[in-house]
Write an enzyme that holds these catalytic residues in place. Sequence first.
Site, PDB file in Angstrom:
ATOM      1  N   TYR A 123       0.821  -1.216   0.000  1.00 20.87           N
ATOM      2  CA  TYR A 123       0.000   0.000   0.000  1.00 20.87           C
ATOM      3  C   TYR A 123       0.855   1.267   0.000  1.00 20.87           C
ATOM      4  CZ  TYR A 123      -4.143  -2.769   0.920  1.00 20.87           C
ATOM      5  OH  TYR A 123      -5.178  -3.660   0.816  1.00 20.87           O
ATOM      6  N   LYS A 170       4.235 -14.469   5.079  1.00 16.83           N
ATOM      7  CA  LYS A 170       4.544 -15.469   4.055  1.00 16.83           C
ATOM      8  C   LYS A 170       6.070 -15.459   3.944  1.00 16.83           C
ATOM      9  CE  LYS A 170       3.108 -18.329   0.801  1.00 16.83           C
ATOM     10  NZ  LYS A 170       2.512 -19.626   1.122  1.00 16.83           N
ATOM     11  N   ASP A 203      -1.539 -18.350   4.227  1.00 16.06           N
ATOM     12  CA  ASP A 203      -2.442 -19.310   3.552  1.00 16.06           C
ATOM     13  C   ASP A 203      -2.984 -20.331   4.552  1.00 16.06           C
ATOM     14  OD1 ASP A 203       0.222 -20.006   3.695  1.00 16.06           O
ATOM     15  OD2 ASP A 203       0.339 -20.944   1.727  1.00 16.06           O
ATOM     16  N   ASP A 227      -5.681  -6.570   5.425  1.00 10.50           N
ATOM     17  CA  ASP A 227      -6.874  -6.127   4.692  1.00 10.50           C
ATOM     18  C   ASP A 227      -7.717  -7.336   4.294  1.00 10.50           C
ATOM     19  OD1 ASP A 227      -8.672  -4.611   3.341  1.00 10.50           O
ATOM     20  OD2 ASP A 227      -7.345  -4.038   1.699  1.00 10.50           O
ATOM     21  N   ASP A 231     -11.480  -9.036   6.108  1.00  4.71           N
ATOM     22  CA  ASP A 231     -12.764  -9.294   5.419  1.00  4.71           C
ATOM     23  C   ASP A 231     -13.199 -10.734   5.697  1.00  4.71           C
ATOM     24  OD1 ASP A 231     -12.741  -6.730   4.237  1.00  4.71           O
ATOM     25  OD2 ASP A 231     -13.675  -7.514   2.413  1.00  4.71           O
TER      26      ASP A 231
END
Length: 330
Positions: A123, A170, A203, A227, A231
């Site tokens: 971002y 990750k 993941d 982010d 959700d």
Amino acid sequence: MRIITLINGDGIGPEISEAVVKIIDASGLKIDWDVQAAGEDVIPSEGTPIPERVLKSIQKNKVALKAPVTTPIGKGFRSVNVQLRKELDLFANIRPCKNLPAVKTRFDNVDIVVVRENTEDLYAGIERKVNDDTAESIKLITRQASERICRFAFDYAVKNSRNEVCVVTKANIMKLSDGLFLDSYRTVAKDYPDIKKKEILVDNLCMQLVQHPEIFDVLVLPNLYGDIVSDLTAGLIGGLGVAQGANIGAGYAVFEPVHGSAPDIKGQNKANPTALLLSAVEMLKYINEFECAKRIEDALFKTLKSGVCTADLGGNASTSEFTDSIINKL
Ligand code: NAI
């Protein structure tokens, strides 16, 4: 009287802001709202979606309640949200996800707090077109910002009597950038002997969240994973219509729901104001209006328990009917 900046946003923003202001007003608490328009609608007259006056208002009032603002995809201005967070150094995005009374979901034991780094990662806005067929975005991770957010997450855990802070990366693939985030977590974690530690790859986290959300407590993540995962956790408790959030920095705090401007239901009196209302409840606690925050939360819970809810939760109440029901229960 306390002055608070109100960015009523666009899309469903104005409808849900009106609902929340009405509820707070009905609680008897007097707030002088410094209403600041931002987003698409102000571009024609002011040349930018985030005029200087919006930042100045938050800098003056220190606290803001913000409804969602549309960001055009793939073109045009930089996101108002990203810009606000960056300009005001609102480095921590906190998104608590806990089951609500009477909102039926697959799991009834979710109580997760997502702590998302808010200023860098993909971002940071460092993108370039290499040629017509190739583009690249830089994933910026610094030790300073990573340690700051990890410390925030551990402090949050201590203050809110949480047991564990789990870091999400990750780092097996992005060994340098996510590796640095992980290393920062490990450094900071040493200062919190009483809080349990956990490390997980993003993941694997997603898979486990949809199978066993009850095993997670506080999660700390770089910006993009935060982010996306927030959700997902919103989906665990009933969807975006109920997911609250806050952006906190050293000097300022901006409270806003997780969801966007929902253009598909704009102007239809259908939007669920709960996410913005719960963000406002957190804002009231932040300004030490605990009694009022509790009364509003109780009235919301009573309304949900009485079976009154908006379409996203399977009900048939309009935004205004839902709002009036909360007001009646105050
Ligand atoms: P969205 O969150 O606006 O909508 C996703 C789905 O959830 C839609 O079907 C929508 O109707 C539903 N939904 C969202 N909030 C709801 C509510 N309160 N009540 C009932 N249903 C609700 O996500 P989308 O469509 O990806 O984004 C739309 C715009 O919002 C984009 O321009 C995006 O950039 C912007 N956005 C702004 C944010 C902010 O201002 N903080 C955050 C996320 C997106």
